[in-house]
Write a protein that holds these residues in place. Structure first.
Motif, PDB file in Angstrom:
ATOM      1  N   GLY A  48       0.774  -1.224   0.000  1.00 47.17           N
ATOM      2  CA  GLY A  48       0.000   0.000   0.000  1.00 47.17           C
ATOM      3  C   GLY A  48       0.811   1.282   0.000  1.00 47.17           C
ATOM      4  N   ARG A  49       0.171   2.320  -0.501  1.00 50.09           N
ATOM      5  CA  ARG A  49       0.660   3.690  -0.341  1.00 50.09           C
ATOM      6  C   ARG A  49      -0.286   4.393   0.622  1.00 50.09           C
ATOM      7  NH1 ARG A  49       0.322   5.765  -6.184  1.00 50.09           N
ATOM      8  NH2 ARG A  49      -0.984   3.905  -6.463  1.00 50.09           N
ATOM      9  N   HIS A  50       0.267   5.169   1.543  1.00 43.03           N
ATOM     10  CA  HIS A  50      -0.542   5.700   2.630  1.00 43.03           C
ATOM     11  C   HIS A  50      -0.278   7.189   2.826  1.00 43.03           C
ATOM     12  CE1 HIS A  50      -0.820   1.417   3.315  1.00 43.03           C
ATOM     13  NE2 HIS A  50       0.482   1.379   3.497  1.00 43.03           N
ATOM     14  N   TRP A  51      -1.355   7.909   3.090  1.00 42.00           N
ATOM     15  CA  TRP A  51      -1.276   9.335   3.361  1.00 42.00           C
ATOM     16  C   TRP A  51      -2.156   9.655   4.563  1.00 42.00           C
ATOM     17  CZ3 TRP A  51      -2.260   7.165  -1.396  1.00 42.00           C
ATOM     18  CH2 TRP A  51      -1.292   7.352  -2.398  1.00 42.00           C
ATOM     19  N   GLN A  52      -1.837  10.735   5.255  1.00 44.32           N
ATOM     20  CA  GLN A  52      -2.636  11.159   6.400  1.00 44.32           C
ATOM     21  C   GLN A  52      -3.320  12.476   6.080  1.00 44.32           C
ATOM     22  OE1 GLN A  52      -3.151   9.346   9.246  1.00 44.32           O
ATOM     23  NE2 GLN A  52      -4.714  10.909   9.657  1.00 44.32           N
ATOM     24  N   ARG A  53      -4.647  12.487   6.201  1.00 41.47           N
ATOM     25  CA  ARG A  53      -5.436  13.684   5.982  1.00 41.47           C
ATOM     26  C   ARG A  53      -5.862  14.268   7.325  1.00 41.47           C
ATOM     27  NH1 ARG A  53      -4.678  16.374   2.358  1.00 41.47           N
ATOM     28  NH2 ARG A  53      -6.796  17.201   2.224  1.00 41.47           N
ATOM     29  N   ALA A  62       5.920   4.781  -8.985  1.00 37.25           N
ATOM     30  CA  ALA A  62       7.281   4.479  -9.442  1.00 37.25           C
ATOM     31  C   ALA A  62       7.734   3.081  -9.051  1.00 37.25           C
ATOM     32  CB  ALA A  62       8.254   5.518  -8.882  1.00 37.25           C
ATOM     33  N   GLU A  63       7.213   2.567  -7.932  1.00 36.24           N
ATOM     34  CA  GLU A  63       7.654   1.261  -7.436  1.00 36.24           C
ATOM     35  C   GLU A  63       6.458   0.338  -7.191  1.00 36.24           C
ATOM     36  OE1 GLU A  63      11.369   1.635  -4.696  1.00 36.24           O
ATOM     37  OE2 GLU A  63      10.020   3.276  -4.158  1.00 36.24           O
ATOM     38  N   ASN A 113       7.101  -5.031  -9.308  1.00 35.16           N
ATOM     39  CA  ASN A 113       8.523  -4.774  -9.565  1.00 35.16           C
ATOM     40  C   ASN A 113       9.391  -5.040  -8.342  1.00 35.16           C
ATOM     41  OD1 ASN A 113       7.640  -3.932 -12.036  1.00 35.16           O
ATOM     42  ND2 ASN A 113       8.246  -1.796 -11.820  1.00 35.16           N
ATOM     43  N   ARG A 114       8.759  -5.295  -7.201  1.00 36.74           N
ATOM     44  CA  ARG A 114       9.520  -5.523  -5.962  1.00 36.74           C
ATOM     45  C   ARG A 114       9.428  -6.967  -5.470  1.00 36.74           C
ATOM     46  NH1 ARG A 114       6.920  -3.002  -2.245  1.00 36.74           N
ATOM     47  NH2 ARG A 114       5.238  -1.993  -3.397  1.00 36.74           N
ATOM     48  N   GLN A 134      10.275 -19.483  -2.824  1.00 38.53           N
ATOM     49  CA  GLN A 134       9.384 -18.659  -2.017  1.00 38.53           C
ATOM     50  C   GLN A 134       9.406 -17.211  -2.498  1.00 38.53           C
ATOM     51  OE1 GLN A 134      10.741 -19.334   2.017  1.00 38.53           O
ATOM     52  NE2 GLN A 134       9.252 -20.975   2.309  1.00 38.53           N
ATOM     53  N   MET A 135       8.240 -16.566  -2.405  1.00 34.36           N
ATOM     54  CA  MET A 135       8.115 -15.183  -2.860  1.00 34.36           C
ATOM     55  C   MET A 135       8.203 -14.229  -1.676  1.00 34.36           C
ATOM     56  SD  MET A 135       4.985 -13.395  -4.981  1.00 34.36           S
ATOM     57  CE  MET A 135       3.875 -13.181  -3.588  1.00 34.36           C
ATOM     58  N   ARG A 136       8.921 -13.142  -1.882  1.00 35.95           N
ATOM     59  CA  ARG A 136       8.916 -12.078  -0.891  1.00 35.95           C
ATOM     60  C   ARG A 136       8.797 -10.745  -1.626  1.00 35.95           C
ATOM     61  NH1 ARG A 136      14.230  -9.795   0.583  1.00 35.95           N
ATOM     62  NH2 ARG A 136      15.803 -10.549  -0.894  1.00 35.95           N
ATOM     63  N   ILE A 137       8.290  -9.746  -0.931  1.00 38.43           N
ATOM     64  CA  ILE A 137       8.080  -8.430  -1.507  1.00 38.43           C
ATOM     65  C   ILE A 137       8.988  -7.444  -0.797  1.00 38.43           C
ATOM     66  CG2 ILE A 137       6.387  -6.626  -2.022  1.00 38.43           C
ATOM     67  CD1 ILE A 137       4.223  -8.804  -1.769  1.00 38.43           C
ATOM     68  N   LEU A 138       9.802  -6.772  -1.559  1.00 32.45           N
ATOM     69  CA  LEU A 138      10.697  -5.777  -0.983  1.00 32.45           C
ATOM     70  C   LEU A 138       9.922  -4.505  -0.663  1.00 32.45           C
ATOM     71  CD1 LEU A 138      13.786  -6.102  -3.366  1.00 32.45           C
ATOM     72  CD2 LEU A 138      13.399  -7.269  -1.184  1.00 32.45           C
ATOM     73  N   PRO A 139      10.294  -3.793   0.398  1.00 27.84           N
ATOM     74  CA  PRO A 139       9.625  -2.518   0.692  1.00 27.84           C
ATOM     75  C   PRO A 139      10.015  -1.447  -0.316  1.00 27.84           C
ATOM     76  CG  PRO A 139      11.441  -2.875   2.208  1.00 27.84           C
ATOM     77  CD  PRO A 139      11.305  -4.141   1.413  1.00 27.84           C
ATOM     78  N   ARG A 140       9.198  -0.401  -0.402  1.00 28.66           N
ATOM     79  CA  ARG A 140       9.536   0.724  -1.272  1.00 28.66           C
ATOM     80  C   ARG A 140      10.774   1.436  -0.740  1.00 28.66           C
ATOM     81  NH1 ARG A 140       4.029   0.396  -1.301  1.00 28.66           N
ATOM     82  NH2 ARG A 140       3.014   0.533  -3.347  1.00 28.66           N
ATOM     83  N   SER A 141      11.552   1.976  -1.655  1.00 31.20           N
ATOM     84  CA  SER A 141      12.754   2.707  -1.255  1.00 31.20           C
ATOM     85  C   SER A 141      12.462   4.176  -0.978  1.00 31.20           C
ATOM     86  CB  SER A 141      13.826   2.601  -2.343  1.00 31.20           C
ATOM     87  OG  SER A 141      13.363   3.184  -3.559  1.00 31.20           O
ATOM     88  N   LYS A 142      11.306   4.671  -1.486  1.00 31.07           N
ATOM     89  CA  LYS A 142      10.952   6.074  -1.292  1.00 31.07           C
ATOM     90  C   LYS A 142       9.490   6.186  -0.880  1.00 31.07           C
ATOM     91  CE  LYS A 142      14.147   7.655  -4.909  1.00 31.07           C
ATOM     92  NZ  LYS A 142      14.265   8.380  -6.210  1.00 31.07           N
ATOM     93  N   PRO A 143       9.145   7.227  -0.127  1.00 32.69           N
ATOM     94  CA  PRO A 143       7.730   7.432   0.217  1.00 32.69           C
ATOM     95  C   PRO A 143       6.931   7.815  -1.013  1.00 32.69           C
ATOM     96  CG  PRO A 143       9.047   9.318   0.900  1.00 32.69           C
ATOM     97  CD  PRO A 143      10.015   8.266   0.442  1.00 32.69           C
ATOM     98  N   PRO A 144       5.615   7.596  -0.995  1.00 32.01           N
ATOM     99  CA  PRO A 144       4.800   7.952  -2.164  1.00 32.01           C
ATOM    100  C   PRO A 144       4.751   9.462  -2.362  1.00 32.01           C
ATOM    101  CG  PRO A 144       3.404   7.340  -0.317  1.00 32.01           C
ATOM    102  CD  PRO A 144       4.812   7.007   0.086  1.00 32.01           C
TER     103      PRO A 144
END
Length: 372
Positions: free
Chosen positions: A16-21, A54-55, A59-60, A69-79
């Motif tokens: 997920g991409r997350h933002w705070q309102r 971008a990510e 792609n991760r 086994q599958m793993r998902i890398l974290p994003r390198s930059k915030p959204p």
């Protein structure tokens, strides 16, 4: 369904991409071309995010060579940050998808106005007498837009003149929804349901009394029935043509959310301690089917997947799951958090947009490998 994550990070953080309102989210909508998501908040603001990133998760993904086994890398930059616009002051703005990359918003000045996917307010479609409190749009028949200022219904078809109808019931209109075939308009009020049928240039009205105050509504795929969630816990199925009513009661919580599953031909309802669904048979809630696991916390929000027999559910304790209908399998997307107030799938079923009571706005993107 498979859950793959890295120690310390769950699917919510990895996918997920997350933002705070600054205020709780009330409504979430995808643009028709799936280029943007709009989040409406209780303070009248609307925030917008692009779908493309971008990510993306696909792609991760990494597959280990030894065990596969599958793993998902974290994003390198915030959204990237959201763009935002103030649509009204101190109350949530009605928000619906419009055409291409745009939305429609109802303002407290009575305007039904276009909003671009980049957060720019555009031209005014029409203006009501009072603040717009309910709004819907359907991109058929050259476009059908319906709005209400509680005491009137406004119907705009393409570039034709806007029809204005005075609502004569004592209680005001609280919500509206256009049927999937764009032949009818349903509206909730007080303890009843109003259904207008479009007949050429005219509209005919049928009013149906309900056993309790309705707080949510949902058309079935064919547009023959409207489901109305009740504040007392339960829902009523109303035949649009004749007003026949079948009610299912005794839910432990109000049914604030309803969703129709096209793949399963089933109505899904919140308000119980598990995801609950019914097949529609002869205008009645027939065979009951369940999904996921029962618990001690009520389901607040449900959203049927558009292409699979899956349903996303948000619980009062903030837990979010994706469950298989007719099975106990469920994918835990978020373990806990603020209560979930908005939950919507994109039309292609790849993205789940989420809003919560404390202003959390998220887009969770599922790679194809997750659902098997």
């Amino acid at each position: 369904m498979n859950e793959h994550s890295r120690p310390g990070l769950g699917l919510f953080e990895l996918l997920g991409r997350h933002w705070q309102r600054p205020a709780g989210i009330t409504t979430v909508r995808f643009s028709p071309d799936l280029s943007a998501v709009a989040f409406a908040a209780s303070d009248g603001s609307i925030a917008l995010a692009p779908i493309a990133e971008a990510e993306p998760p696909e792609n991760r993904i990494r597959i280990s060579s030894d065990l596969g086994q599958m793993r998902i890398l974290p994003r390198s930059k915030p959204p990237a940050p959201l763009s935002s616009v103030g649509a009204r002051s101190g109350s949530p703005a009605p928000l619906v998808a419009h055409v291409a990359a745009s939305f429609l918003v109802g303002t407290d000045r009575g305007e039904v106005i276009r909003l671009s996917g980049q957060g720019e307010l555009g031209d005014i479609l029409f203006t009501a007498h009072g603040a717009v409190t309910a709004l819907d749009h359907w991109s058929t028949l050259a476009g059908l837009t319906v709005a209400s200022d509680r005491r009137h219904l406004y119907v705009a078809r393409g570039r034709e003149a806007v029809a204005q109808i005075r609502f004569e019931e004592e209680d005001p209109i609280s919500a509206i929804a256009i049927s999937p075939d764009a032949r009818r308009i349903a509206a909730l009020f007080g303890r009843g349901l109003a259904v207008w049928t479009l007949e050429g240039a005219s509209l005919s009205l049928r009013v149906t009394a309900l056993p309790a105050a309705p707080i949510s509504l949902c058309w079935n795929e064919g547009g023959s029935h409207v489901a109305c969630g009740l504040a007392t816990g339960g829902f009523s199925l109303v035949g649009a043509a004749r007003g026949s009513t079948h009610t299912v009661m005794n839910f432990p919580a109000p049914v604030r959310s309803l969703s129709w599953s096209r793949p399963a031909s089933a109505l899904i309802a919140s308000g119980a301690y598990r995801i609950a669904a019914w097949l529609l048979q002869d205008g009645m809630a027939g065979e009951a089917i369940s999904a996921g696991r029962p618990g001690l916390v009520s389901v607040d929000t449900v959203a049927a997947h558009p292409r699979r027999e899956l349903v996303a559910a948000g619980y009062a304790d903030g837990r979010i799951v994706v469950a298989q209908l007719r099975a106990s399998d469920e994918l835990v997307v978020r373990v806990d958090g603020p209560s979930v107030t908005a939950l919507v799938w994109s039309d292609d079923g790849r993205h789940l947009a989420i809003g919560d009571s404390e202003g959390g706005a998220s887009i969770v993107t599922f790679p194809p490998q997750i659902f098997k």
